[in-house]
Motif scaffolding. Structure first.
Motif, short mmCIF file in Angstrom:
data_model
loop_
_atom_site.label_atom_id
_atom_site.label_comp_id
_atom_site.label_asym_id
_atom_site.label_seq_id
_atom_site.Cartn_x
_atom_site.Cartn_y
_atom_site.Cartn_z
N ASN A 51 0.86 -1.18 0.00
CA ASN A 51 0.00 0.00 0.00
C ASN A 51 0.89 1.23 0.00
O ASN A 51 1.97 1.23 0.60
N VAL A 52 0.45 2.29 -0.64
CA VAL A 52 1.23 3.53 -0.63
C VAL A 52 0.28 4.71 -0.57
O VAL A 52 -0.82 4.68 -1.14
N ARG A 53 0.70 5.76 0.15
CA ARG A 53 -0.09 6.99 0.28
C ARG A 53 0.86 8.11 0.70
O ARG A 53 1.98 7.86 1.13
N MET A 54 0.39 9.34 0.57
CA MET A 54 1.21 10.49 0.94
C MET A 54 1.01 10.83 2.41
O MET A 54 -0.12 10.82 2.92
N VAL A 55 2.12 11.12 3.08
CA VAL A 55 2.07 11.63 4.46
C VAL A 55 3.05 12.80 4.54
O VAL A 55 3.76 13.11 3.57
N LEU A 56 3.10 13.44 5.70
CA LEU A 56 4.03 14.56 5.90
C LEU A 56 5.10 14.18 6.91
O LEU A 56 4.79 13.68 8.00
N LEU A 57 6.35 14.41 6.55
CA LEU A 57 7.45 14.22 7.48
C LEU A 57 7.37 15.28 8.57
O LEU A 57 7.28 16.47 8.27
N LYS A 58 7.40 14.84 9.82
CA LYS A 58 7.26 15.80 10.93
C LYS A 58 8.45 15.79 11.88
O LYS A 58 8.46 16.56 12.85
N GLY A 59 9.42 14.97 11.63
CA GLY A 59 10.60 14.96 12.48
C GLY A 59 11.75 14.27 11.79
O GLY A 59 11.54 13.31 11.02
N LEU A 60 12.97 14.75 12.03
CA LEU A 60 14.16 14.15 11.44
C LEU A 60 15.35 14.39 12.34
O LEU A 60 15.62 15.52 12.74
N ASP A 61 16.04 13.33 12.69
CA ASP A 61 17.32 13.42 13.38
C ASP A 61 18.09 12.15 13.06
O ASP A 61 17.69 11.38 12.19
N GLU A 62 19.20 11.94 13.78
CA GLU A 62 20.05 10.79 13.47
C GLU A 62 19.37 9.45 13.76
O GLU A 62 19.86 8.40 13.34
N ARG A 63 18.23 9.50 14.46
CA ARG A 63 17.50 8.26 14.72
C ARG A 63 16.61 7.85 13.57
O ARG A 63 16.31 6.66 13.40
N GLY A 64 16.13 8.82 12.78
CA GLY A 64 15.29 8.46 11.66
C GLY A 64 14.27 9.52 11.28
O GLY A 64 14.36 10.69 11.68
N PHE A 65 13.26 9.07 10.51
CA PHE A 65 12.25 9.92 9.89
C PHE A 65 10.91 9.69 10.57
O PHE A 65 10.42 8.55 10.62
N VAL A 66 10.27 10.76 11.07
CA VAL A 66 9.07 10.64 11.90
C VAL A 66 7.84 11.21 11.20
O VAL A 66 7.90 12.27 10.58
N PHE A 67 6.74 10.48 11.32
CA PHE A 67 5.43 10.97 10.88
C PHE A 67 4.40 10.50 11.89
O PHE A 67 4.65 9.59 12.70
N TYR A 68 3.22 11.12 11.86
CA TYR A 68 2.17 10.83 12.85
C TYR A 68 0.90 10.36 12.16
O TYR A 68 0.60 10.76 11.03
N THR A 69 0.14 9.52 12.87
CA THR A 69 -1.08 8.99 12.28
C THR A 69 -1.96 8.34 13.35
O THR A 69 -1.56 8.20 14.51
#
Length: 204
Positions: A51-69
């Motif tokens: 499955n694929v859909r668009m989301v918004l990146l809301k956080g980024l640091d050396e740990r990784g890429f964050v989004f909320y849902t």
């Protein structure tokens, strides 16, 4: 931004992917008309169907890429079930693309609470009112739910729903792609290697 800057292959000399991504995201914020942090999020259901859909990146640091849902949504259930996902950022104005994939973890309650509190009041109400990914009998039912939660939380802060939080993709690979003439593109993949990264230049 000059055409020389857009077509430069200098990024292939970079040795750290998060710093490079941050630079590219900053460029996108200056050039993209809408949502430079938009990304296509790919997940897999229990039958192995993607499955694929668009989301918004809301956080980024050396740990990784964050989004909320909403964790009860389709993507939430698929991620909780498989614990892995992929992202693809495409910035058309810059002729650039970044692909990210890896295991997924849930952000801390403190992170989720802080981001939820930063959202517009209407968006916080919406998180309570929307039974995301489930059948909706009509627009009126959604508007009624919004009205009910607006009344319920008319005074004071709006708490974060227990089913609403964030995911962090902890990448095992991050691939940077830049358009070049005659489809002879620049393409570099960073692969997790212990505590660091292995960089591999790829054929386009």
């Amino acid at each position: 931004m000059s055409q020389e800057r857009l077509t430069s292959g200098d990024f292939t000399q970079e040795s750290e992917p998060f710093e490079l991504f941050a630079k590219w995201l900053k460029d996108a914020e200056a050039s993209e008309i809408n949502d430079p942090n938009a990304t296509a999020l790919a997940t897999v259901d229990q039958d192995g169907l993607p499955n694929v859909r668009m989301v918004l990146l809301k956080g980024l640091d050396e740990r990784g890429f964050v989004f909320y849902t909403n964790f009860e949504s389709q993507k939430g259930q698929e991620i909780l079930g498989q614990k892995k996902a992929a992202m693809c950022f495409h910035w058309k104005s810059l002729r650039r693309q970044v692909r990210v994939r890896g295991p997924v973890t849930v952000v801390s309650d403190e992170e989720a609470d802080a981001y939820y509190a930063s959202r517009a009041r209407g968006s916080r109400i919406g998180a309570w009112a929307s039974k995301q990914s489930r059948p909706l009998e009509g627009r009126f039912a959604l508007e009624k739910a919004v009205a009910e939660y607006t009344a319920k939380f008319a005074i004071g802060e709006i708490p974060r729903p227990p089913y609403w939080s964030g995911f962090r993709i902890e990448p095992t690979s991050i691939e940077f792609w830049h358009d070049r003439q005659f489809r002879l593109h620049d393409r570099v993949e960073f692969r997790r290697a212990g505590e660091g990264w292995e960089k591999v230049r790829m054929y386009p």
